[in-house]
Design a protein around this motif. Structure first.
Motif, PDB file in Angstrom:
ATOM      1  N   GLN A 167     -37.688  43.522  14.276  1.00  0.00           N
ATOM      2  CA  GLN A 167     -37.749  44.503  15.359  1.00  0.00           C
ATOM      3  C   GLN A 167     -36.446  44.538  16.145  1.00  0.00           C
ATOM      4  O   GLN A 167     -35.958  45.612  16.523  1.00  0.00           O
ATOM      5  N   GLN A 168     -35.870  43.380  16.389  1.00  0.00           N
ATOM      6  CA  GLN A 168     -34.584  43.333  17.086  1.00  0.00           C
ATOM      7  C   GLN A 168     -33.494  44.009  16.255  1.00  0.00           C
ATOM      8  O   GLN A 168     -32.640  44.720  16.784  1.00  0.00           O
ATOM      9  N   GLU A 169     -33.545  43.803  14.939  1.00  0.00           N
ATOM     10  CA  GLU A 169     -32.559  44.443  14.062  1.00  0.00           C
ATOM     11  C   GLU A 169     -32.739  45.957  14.064  1.00  0.00           C
ATOM     12  O   GLU A 169     -31.755  46.712  14.091  1.00  0.00           O
ATOM     13  N   LEU A 170     -33.994  46.405  14.063  1.00  0.00           N
ATOM     14  CA  LEU A 170     -34.274  47.837  14.118  1.00  0.00           C
ATOM     15  C   LEU A 170     -33.670  48.458  15.379  1.00  0.00           C
ATOM     16  O   LEU A 170     -33.012  49.502  15.325  1.00  0.00           O
ATOM     17  N   ILE A 171     -33.896  47.811  16.518  1.00  0.00           N
ATOM     18  CA  ILE A 171     -33.357  48.330  17.775  1.00  0.00           C
ATOM     19  C   ILE A 171     -31.837  48.364  17.729  1.00  0.00           C
ATOM     20  O   ILE A 171     -31.209  49.336  18.174  1.00  0.00           O
ATOM     21  N   SER A 172     -31.230  47.329  17.173  1.00  0.00           N
ATOM     22  CA  SER A 172     -29.765  47.286  17.072  1.00  0.00           C
ATOM     23  C   SER A 172     -29.232  48.427  16.213  1.00  0.00           C
ATOM     24  O   SER A 172     -28.224  49.064  16.550  1.00  0.00           O
ATOM     25  N   ILE A 173     -29.909  48.689  15.081  1.00  0.00           N
ATOM     26  CA  ILE A 173     -29.485  49.776  14.186  1.00  0.00           C
ATOM     27  C   ILE A 173     -29.560  51.114  14.900  1.00  0.00           C
ATOM     28  O   ILE A 173     -28.627  51.934  14.845  1.00  0.00           O
ATOM     29  N   LEU A 174     -30.664  51.347  15.615  1.00  0.00           N
ATOM     30  CA  LEU A 174     -30.861  52.633  16.287  1.00  0.00           C
ATOM     31  C   LEU A 174     -29.888  52.821  17.440  1.00  0.00           C
ATOM     32  O   LEU A 174     -29.344  53.925  17.634  1.00  0.00           O
ATOM     33  N   LEU A 369     -44.807  50.190  16.905  1.00  0.00           N
ATOM     34  CA  LEU A 369     -45.127  48.798  17.242  1.00  0.00           C
ATOM     35  C   LEU A 369     -43.943  48.118  17.921  1.00  0.00           C
ATOM     36  O   LEU A 369     -44.115  47.320  18.850  1.00  0.00           O
ATOM     37  N   THR A 370     -42.743  48.442  17.455  1.00  0.00           N
ATOM     38  CA  THR A 370     -41.546  47.877  18.075  1.00  0.00           C
ATOM     39  C   THR A 370     -41.403  48.369  19.504  1.00  0.00           C
ATOM     40  O   THR A 370     -41.077  47.591  20.423  1.00  0.00           O
ATOM     41  N   LEU A 371     -41.650  49.647  19.735  1.00  0.00           N
ATOM     42  CA  LEU A 371     -41.581  50.198  21.092  1.00  0.00           C
ATOM     43  C   LEU A 371     -42.614  49.530  21.995  1.00  0.00           C
ATOM     44  O   LEU A 371     -42.308  49.167  23.140  1.00  0.00           O
ATOM     45  N   LYS A 372     -43.832  49.351  21.504  1.00  0.00           N
ATOM     46  CA  LYS A 372     -44.889  48.709  22.299  1.00  0.00           C
ATOM     47  C   LYS A 372     -44.498  47.272  22.633  1.00  0.00           C
ATOM     48  O   LYS A 372     -44.651  46.827  23.790  1.00  0.00           O
TER      49      LYS A 372
END
Length: 427
Positions: A167-174, A369-372
């Motif tokens: 999830q942290q990686e997803l946020i970093s990518i975005l 789910l990551t946003l929540k």
């Protein structure tokens, strides 16, 4: 010159229409809860996904499912008829938009997989003839509410915990994709169309009547404003079209920065972008919205709903749009939450003509789910109470705004001012 329907990829402009984009090979992707949007090891390609509830049957023994409308491969019963995703989406859009088609021939055109796009009138009639039911079509609002409820049920089953590495990686990518492609200062914005200067009646330049000559009321002459006096006065519609095109170009670049998006089939990339561009642009416009002045500050240009009236928009759209931006701004979202909202809009399986629907649905669920999780751990009580629920409600409102926005753009008279890219998005 107005830009063509495309995005700049690998140093060239690639058409955004029927001509395929150049893109990297499909990336392997995982559908497990720990799936990373950038990882590619031990994962299945979206093209190779299998339906988890279907018993394996030898191909020669499988009963073929054929679309009753065009004969293409069917994906299930839609609106009471076994049909493919293409005919399902066509029927739904035609009924919701109340489009009236006219057959240029004898109203008996053959509807096949290869020819189904040639005559919309006969295709719609075929849908009705085989038994598709109008009363089974859900409105955009109802679809949004159903998806939000379904997602809330899934979230209720999820175990509370901190943000995972994925999830942290997803946020970093975005965030990285957003920073590389979103120009909040609009410093790169340029006019694609010639500026049209506003004109005003010039009553002072009329010659006084000569003595003995009956005076008549002379018609005022229209003089263009002096460029030194008002150098930035442009007609509203071309400027609106140009800024909208600029935003859409940034959105295309944002999507192409996300590895999992590049790994989707090209037809799904196009469908997702066409379906999400207007909604994503609304979220990005909220980032430059000034709640004290109720204005959208786009670099040197600042817009209010009064400017929207000049473009040709009606209050039925402008007032709810202003309310939406005020309510969203009040939530004081972090940058991470903004970009996760963008990804939720982008990876929507409800967009027309999507082929990898289940895969994209799971991508959207992962983003949600990551946003929540991010909200739960970055917004302490009472600030974070109901924040996620409020965002879901606003996303449902956004779908209604997007439909009304599209409807009004299509009915604005001066369509010649629209750039090809904007015309493709709203078509």
């Amino acid at each position: 010159m107005a830009p063509s329907l495309g995005a700049t990829i690998h140093g060239g402009t690639v058409p955004f229409g029927p001509i395929l984009w150049c893109h990297p090979p499909l990336m392997a992707l995982s559908l497990s809860p720990a799936m990373s949007l950038s990882s590619s090891s031990d994962l299945d390609s979206p093209r190779e996904q299998r339906c988890p509830n279907v018993t394996d049957v030898p191909e020669d023994l499988e009963e073929p499912k054929v679309c009753a409308v065009c004969g293409d491969r069917a994906t299930g019963y839609h609106f009471h008829v076994m049909s493919c995703e293409g005919c399902k989406g066509f029927f739904r859009r035609s009924i919701l938009k109340a489009v009236h088609y006219t057959c240029p021939f004898s109203q008996s055109c053959p509807i096949t997989k290869a020819k189904r796009r040639q005559c919309q009138a006969c295709r719609l009639q075929k849908c009705l003839d085989v038994g598709m039911r109008k009363d089974m079509i859900m409105s955009e609002e109802a679809v949004g509410r159903r998806r939000a409820l379904r997602l809330q049920r899934r979230l209720a089953k999820a175990q509370p915990g901190g943000l995972t590495e994925e999830q942290q990686e997803l946020i970093s990518i975005l965030i990285a994709a957003h920073k590389r492609t979103f120009d909040s200062s609009f410093s790169q914005f340029q006019h694609y169309q010639p500026a049209v200067r506003l004109c005003i009646p010039d009553l002072c330049s009329q010659s006084p009547p000569r003595s003995g000559v009956p005076s008549a009321s002379p018609a005022p002459q229209l003089n263009c404003l002096d460029e030194d006096v008002l150098p930035d006065v442009f007609s509203a519609l071309p400027l609106f079209a140009d800024i909208s095109t600029f935003m859409i170009q940034q959105i295309i670049k944002f999507a192409k920065e996300i590895p999992v998006f590049r790994g989707l089939p090209i037809e799904d990339q196009i469908s997702l972008l066409k379906g999400a561009a207007l909604g994503i642009s609304e979220i990005q416009f909220n980032m430059v919205f000034n709640e004290e002045t109720n204005a959208w500050e786009c670099g040197q240009h600042s817009f209010t709903i009064e400017d929207g009236v000049l473009v040709g928009f009606q209050q039925i759209y402008l007032e709810p749009a202003l309310k939406f931006h005020i309510n969203l701004k009040k939530l004081r979202l972090h940058e991470a939450e903004y970009v996760l909202l963008l990804a939720m809009l982008l990876f929507s399986p409800d967009h027309a003509s999507v082929t990898q629907r289940d895969f994209i649905d799971q991508l959207q669920e992962k983003v949600a789910l990551t946003l929540k999780s991010y909200i739960d751990h970055q917004h302490p009580m009472p600030e974070g109470r109901f924040l996620y629920a409020k965002l879901l409600l606003l996303l449902t409102e956004l779908q209604t705004l997007k439909m009304e926005n599209t409807r009004q753009i299509l009915h604005i008279q001066d369509l010649s001012s629209m750039t090809p890219l904007l015309s493709e998005i709203i078509s």
